[in-house]
Design a protein around this motif. Structure first.
Motif, PDB file in Angstrom:
ATOM      1  N   LEU A  21     -17.267 -33.095 -10.628  1.00  0.00           N
ATOM      2  CA  LEU A  21     -16.407 -33.070 -11.806  1.00  0.00           C
ATOM      3  C   LEU A  21     -16.170 -34.477 -12.355  1.00  0.00           C
ATOM      4  O   LEU A  21     -16.055 -34.661 -13.571  1.00  0.00           O
ATOM      5  CB  LEU A  21     -15.069 -32.416 -11.457  1.00  0.00           C
ATOM      6  CG  LEU A  21     -15.119 -30.906 -11.192  1.00  0.00           C
ATOM      7  CD1 LEU A  21     -13.801 -30.422 -10.608  1.00  0.00           C
ATOM      8  CD2 LEU A  21     -15.444 -30.141 -12.470  1.00  0.00           C
ATOM      9  N   ALA A  22     -16.092 -35.459 -11.462  1.00  0.00           N
ATOM     10  CA  ALA A  22     -15.842 -36.836 -11.906  1.00  0.00           C
ATOM     11  C   ALA A  22     -17.091 -37.470 -12.518  1.00  0.00           C
ATOM     12  O   ALA A  22     -17.002 -38.186 -13.520  1.00  0.00           O
ATOM     13  CB  ALA A  22     -15.352 -37.680 -10.732  1.00  0.00           C
ATOM     14  N   ILE A  23     -18.254 -37.212 -11.939  1.00  0.00           N
ATOM     15  CA  ILE A  23     -19.492 -37.826 -12.422  1.00  0.00           C
ATOM     16  C   ILE A  23     -20.093 -37.020 -13.565  1.00  0.00           C
ATOM     17  O   ILE A  23     -20.479 -37.566 -14.602  1.00  0.00           O
ATOM     18  CB  ILE A  23     -20.511 -37.965 -11.276  1.00  0.00           C
ATOM     19  CG1 ILE A  23     -19.948 -38.882 -10.176  1.00  0.00           C
ATOM     20  CG2 ILE A  23     -21.830 -38.524 -11.801  1.00  0.00           C
ATOM     21  CD1 ILE A  23     -20.789 -38.931  -8.920  1.00  0.00           C
ATOM     22  N   GLY A  24     -20.162 -35.701 -13.394  1.00  0.00           N
ATOM     23  CA  GLY A  24     -20.769 -34.842 -14.403  1.00  0.00           C
ATOM     24  C   GLY A  24     -22.287 -34.945 -14.384  1.00  0.00           C
ATOM     25  O   GLY A  24     -22.854 -35.946 -13.931  1.00  0.00           O
ATOM     26  N   LEU A  25     -22.921 -33.895 -14.860  1.00  0.00           N
ATOM     27  CA  LEU A  25     -24.379 -33.931 -14.944  1.00  0.00           C
ATOM     28  C   LEU A  25     -24.826 -34.958 -15.972  1.00  0.00           C
ATOM     29  O   LEU A  25     -25.887 -35.563 -15.840  1.00  0.00           O
ATOM     30  CB  LEU A  25     -24.912 -32.542 -15.303  1.00  0.00           C
ATOM     31  CG  LEU A  25     -24.645 -31.448 -14.255  1.00  0.00           C
ATOM     32  CD1 LEU A  25     -25.179 -30.111 -14.731  1.00  0.00           C
ATOM     33  CD2 LEU A  25     -25.269 -31.819 -12.914  1.00  0.00           C
ATOM     34  N   VAL A  26     -24.028 -35.136 -17.007  1.00  0.00           N
ATOM     35  CA  VAL A  26     -24.206 -36.223 -17.964  1.00  0.00           C
ATOM     36  C   VAL A  26     -22.827 -36.809 -18.224  1.00  0.00           C
ATOM     37  O   VAL A  26     -21.813 -36.252 -17.820  1.00  0.00           O
ATOM     38  CB  VAL A  26     -24.855 -35.753 -19.287  1.00  0.00           C
ATOM     39  CG1 VAL A  26     -26.261 -35.259 -19.051  1.00  0.00           C
ATOM     40  CG2 VAL A  26     -24.019 -34.671 -19.948  1.00  0.00           C
ATOM     41  N   VAL A  34     -14.918 -35.444 -16.207  1.00  0.00           N
ATOM     42  CA  VAL A  34     -13.521 -35.216 -16.593  1.00  0.00           C
ATOM     43  C   VAL A  34     -12.752 -36.519 -16.736  1.00  0.00           C
ATOM     44  O   VAL A  34     -11.648 -36.531 -17.293  1.00  0.00           O
ATOM     45  CB  VAL A  34     -12.819 -34.285 -15.583  1.00  0.00           C
ATOM     46  CG1 VAL A  34     -13.448 -32.896 -15.592  1.00  0.00           C
ATOM     47  CG2 VAL A  34     -12.821 -34.879 -14.180  1.00  0.00           C
ATOM     48  N   VAL A  35     -13.309 -37.616 -16.227  1.00  0.00           N
ATOM     49  CA  VAL A  35     -12.678 -38.931 -16.403  1.00  0.00           C
ATOM     50  C   VAL A  35     -13.500 -39.804 -17.341  1.00  0.00           C
ATOM     51  O   VAL A  35     -13.290 -41.018 -17.420  1.00  0.00           O
ATOM     52  CB  VAL A  35     -12.479 -39.650 -15.049  1.00  0.00           C
ATOM     53  CG1 VAL A  35     -11.482 -38.912 -14.184  1.00  0.00           C
ATOM     54  CG2 VAL A  35     -13.803 -39.819 -14.304  1.00  0.00           C
ATOM     55  N   ALA A  36     -14.454 -39.190 -18.062  1.00  0.00           N
ATOM     56  CA  ALA A  36     -15.315 -39.891 -19.017  1.00  0.00           C
ATOM     57  C   ALA A  36     -16.078 -41.051 -18.372  1.00  0.00           C
ATOM     58  O   ALA A  36     -16.441 -42.005 -19.049  1.00  0.00           O
ATOM     59  CB  ALA A  36     -14.487 -40.403 -20.208  1.00  0.00           C
TER      60      ALA A  36
END
Length: 210
Positions: free
Chosen positions: A53-58, A63-65
Motif C-alpha cells: 500500500l505504501a509503495i504501490g505498483l506505480v 497511499v503516501v504518494a
C-alpha cells in the motif's frame, strides 16, 4: 486506475489475512510451535500489505504518494511486528524473565510503532491519494489501538489489584484494538479498490471553440 484498484485490493486482502492469523493464535495455543508459526505468518502478511500500500505498483497507487517520510515511516510500521517477534524469540531463549532487557524492549515495542504509525497515518491523510474522509481512517484505527493498549497499563499503575482481576477483560481490549488496524483497514482498502474514478468533464474544448 486499474493498477490502483489492484494495489488496494491486494493490500486490503493482506490486512484481512493478517487479522485472521492474529485472531487464530489463541485457538492454537495448545499446539507446540503452532502459535509461533501463526504469529510469524501474521507478521509477514502485515508487512507485505503495508509495504504494498505504501509503495504501490506505480507511484500513483501509493497511499503516501511515495513521499520519503511516509515511505520510511510505513516501512518501520510494516516490519516492526516481525522484528518484535524475532527479538522476543531470540532473547527469550537466552535471557531470563527478570532480565533488565525486557522492560526496555517492552517500552520500545510500544513507543516505536506508535510514533512511526502516527507519522505514516498523518502522511496518508495529507497525501491526498485516498479519498476523503477515508484518508483519516489510519489515524482513527491508530487512536483506537492506542487507547485500548493504554487502558491496561494505566489500570496496572493506578490499581494493581483491579488489574489482577481483569484477566478476562484484557484479551477483549486487545482484540478491540486489533480489529480496526487489520480487518477494518483491510475491508476499507478492498471497498475503495472497487470504486471507479468519476468521468472527467472537459471544461474547454478547443475544437468546439472554432
Amino acid at each position: 486506475m486499474r493498477g490502483r484498484r489492484l494495489t488496494w485490493l491486494a493490500g486490503g486482502i493482506g490486512l484481512i489475512v493478517c487479522g485472521v492469523f492474529g485472531m487464530s493464535t489463541g485457538a492454537l495455543s495448545g499446539i507446540p510451535g503452532a502459535s509461533t508459526v501463526i504469529v510469524l505468518l501474521s507478521d509477514l502478511s502485515w508487512a507485505a500489505a503495508i509495504l504494498l500500500l505504501a509503495i504501490g505498483l506505480v507511484r500513483e497507487d501509493s497511499v503516501v504518494a511515495r513521499k520519503p517520510l511516509g515511505m520510511a515511516a510505513a516501512a518501520v510500521v510494516a516490519l516492526w511486528p516481525a522484528i518484535d517477534t524475532l527479538v522476543n524469540l531470540a532473547a527469550g531463549s537466552q535471557l531470563g524473565p527478570d532480565a533488565a532487557f525486557w522492560p526496555i524492549w517492552s517500552y520500545l515495542s510500544w513507543v516505536v510503532p506508535l510514533m512511526f504509525g502516527l507519522i505514516a497515518a498523518t502522511q496518508v491523510a495529507r497525501a491526498g491519494v485516498v479519498p476523503t474522509p477515508w484518508n483519516w481512517a489510519p489515524l482513527w484505527a491508530l487512536g483506537i489501538r492506542t487507547v485500548t493498549s493504554l487502558i491496561p497499563a494505566l489500570v496496572a499503575v493506578a490499581s494493581p489489584n483491579t488489574f489482577m482481576t481483569m484477566g478476562d477483560v484484557l484479551p477483549l481490549l486487545g482484540t478491540l484494538g486489533y480489529v480496526p488496524i487489520t480487518f477494518g483497514l483491510g475491508v476499507l482498502a478492498v471497498a475503495l479498490s472497487t470504486r471507479t474514478r468519476s468521468a472527467t468533464v472537459p471544461v474547454f474544448d478547443s475544437c468546439t471553440a472554432k
